[in-house]
Design a protein around this motif. Sequence first.
Motif, short mmCIF file in Angstrom:
data_model
loop_
_atom_site.label_atom_id
_atom_site.label_comp_id
_atom_site.label_asym_id
_atom_site.label_seq_id
_atom_site.Cartn_x
_atom_site.Cartn_y
_atom_site.Cartn_z
N TYR A 1 2.53 1.54 -3.36
CA TYR A 1 0.78 2.47 -4.87
C TYR A 1 0.68 3.80 -4.16
O TYR A 1 0.83 4.42 -4.99
CB TYR A 1 0.16 1.28 -4.05
CG TYR A 1 -0.52 0.62 -5.35
CD1 TYR A 1 -1.04 0.08 -6.31
CD2 TYR A 1 0.39 -0.86 -5.20
CE1 TYR A 1 -1.48 -0.63 -6.81
CE2 TYR A 1 -0.12 -1.92 -5.50
CZ TYR A 1 -0.68 -1.90 -7.20
OH TYR A 1 -1.11 -3.21 -7.70
N ALA B 1 -5.44 -1.62 -2.46
CA ALA B 1 -4.33 -1.76 -2.95
C ALA B 1 -3.98 -3.30 -2.88
O ALA B 1 -3.50 -3.64 -4.25
CB ALA B 1 -2.37 -0.90 -2.65
N HIS C 1 -5.63 -5.13 -6.56
CA HIS C 1 -5.01 -4.21 -7.91
C HIS C 1 -3.87 -5.22 -7.18
O HIS C 1 -3.00 -5.44 -8.44
CB HIS C 1 -4.92 -3.21 -7.63
CG HIS C 1 -3.55 -2.65 -9.02
ND1 HIS C 1 -2.72 -2.95 -9.12
CD2 HIS C 1 -4.68 -2.06 -10.57
CE1 HIS C 1 -2.77 -2.26 -9.86
NE2 HIS C 1 -3.80 -1.66 -10.92
N PHE C 2 -3.21 -5.74 -6.75
CA PHE C 2 -2.20 -5.62 -6.57
C PHE C 2 -1.89 -7.94 -6.62
O PHE C 2 -1.61 -8.61 -7.24
CB PHE C 2 -1.58 -6.44 -4.77
CG PHE C 2 0.26 -6.65 -4.95
CD1 PHE C 2 1.62 -6.80 -5.55
CD2 PHE C 2 0.15 -8.34 -4.66
CE1 PHE C 2 2.45 -7.07 -5.88
CE2 PHE C 2 1.67 -8.51 -4.04
CZ PHE C 2 2.66 -7.80 -4.71
N ILE D 1 -6.52 6.33 -0.35
CA ILE D 1 -5.97 4.75 -1.75
C ILE D 1 -6.49 4.26 -0.11
O ILE D 1 -5.86 4.12 0.95
CB ILE D 1 -4.04 4.34 -1.75
CG1 ILE D 1 -3.92 3.98 -2.34
CG2 ILE D 1 -3.09 4.94 -0.84
CD1 ILE D 1 -2.54 3.39 -2.88
N THR E 1 0.93 -1.13 -0.12
CA THR E 1 -0.24 0.01 -0.14
C THR E 1 0.75 1.09 0.41
O THR E 1 0.32 2.54 -1.34
CB THR E 1 -1.53 -0.18 1.28
OG1 THR E 1 -1.97 -0.93 1.51
CG2 THR E 1 -2.24 1.52 0.86
#
Length: 394
Positions: free
Chosen positions: A171, A199, A202-203, A194, A168
């Motif tokens: 990002y 995070a 998306h990862f 965010i 995180t």
Amino acid sequence: MLKALDQIRIVEQGTFITGPCAGMMLADLGADVIKIESAGNGDPYRSFKTGFYSAHFQAYNRNKRAIGLDLKSEQDREIFYQLIAQADVYIQNFRPGAAGRIGADYETLSKINPRLIYCSISGFGPDGPYAQRPVYDSVAQAVSGFLSVSIDPEQPRFIGPALADAITGIYASLGISAALIERGRTGKGKRIDISMVEAMMHFAVEPFMGYFALGEEPSGVDRPRLAQAFIVRCKDDKLFAFHLSSLDKFWDALVEAIEGEALGRDERFSQRLKRIDNYDALNAELNAIFATRTRPEWVERFSKFDVPFAPINSIPDVVNDPQAQHLEMFVPVAGRIEGAEQTVRPAYSFDGEHAKTVRAAPVVNQHGGEIRSALQSNPTAWPALETETAAVAG
């Protein structure tokens, strides 16, 4: 030290990992980061084990300056606002609503500095049904789905490092860098939100796409099976890893390296798709073979064949690894008062040059005196980094 973000000024008000990691990533690239901590003992991560300078704190707070402020104090809040007025970026990782209670919300700070990039890091986002829940790394890994595709469901255990926290933070630093580029075109600041769950989702984009495209529910054993990645135990009980991927040449080289002609003739393993279907059986056969030699013997043998392999190194192993030493991955910690004498350098090289040292993470309020003095002399100027303060300032 790297200078890609030289002249970028950052106020970080982060605790534990996500906010400090974002600040560290930017500081590693040359940004001047002033870390604001609560007056007294500072970031709780300082005392994660004992004292006020834990190894955990050192890991995410290098290349920064530190000042202790009590934002409930009118005088200290004015110092905070003076810094914000000259800053390019502000980073915080409070629970939603907490920043407003101390006068550090976006609306307040953007009025002081319309060019400010304001980055708010949270667990679940600024609003929604989970927004006020407390969140730590393991919770974010679990709720995001990441944990389900990274553990063996038969033997579920958390992964060692605080991945969600650090990812995180990385990002966040990427979003901040993009906003700085945009501000170069528009002249305007921006708010970035965010969360850890965003995070980590998306990862984990690849397993999500597997679900959306194929209608299959991914599990933690899918990736090794499909990638034909194996961890085997050697005669000396040490672990060895290799990754065959989709290229038959790696399978052929493996068979030759392990002198496994019988394995190569086995109909269960004659094609990649069959090896995927019979992954567990193949894993058992390979473990039996690798149990016949020690890991150093296998390393020496595999170095002669075109197979992607590696011993599963311990941290001490990596410190002494020839490739890590060739890359000069371990550099001195400059200006240290206590703590580690060396650390892992930033991963980047620019024009073939990488960082040769890092500045030590600050002790509590280490630069407080010089920052206060500089602002008193010139309230509208960013305090210059002039010295490596060798003692706690007042």
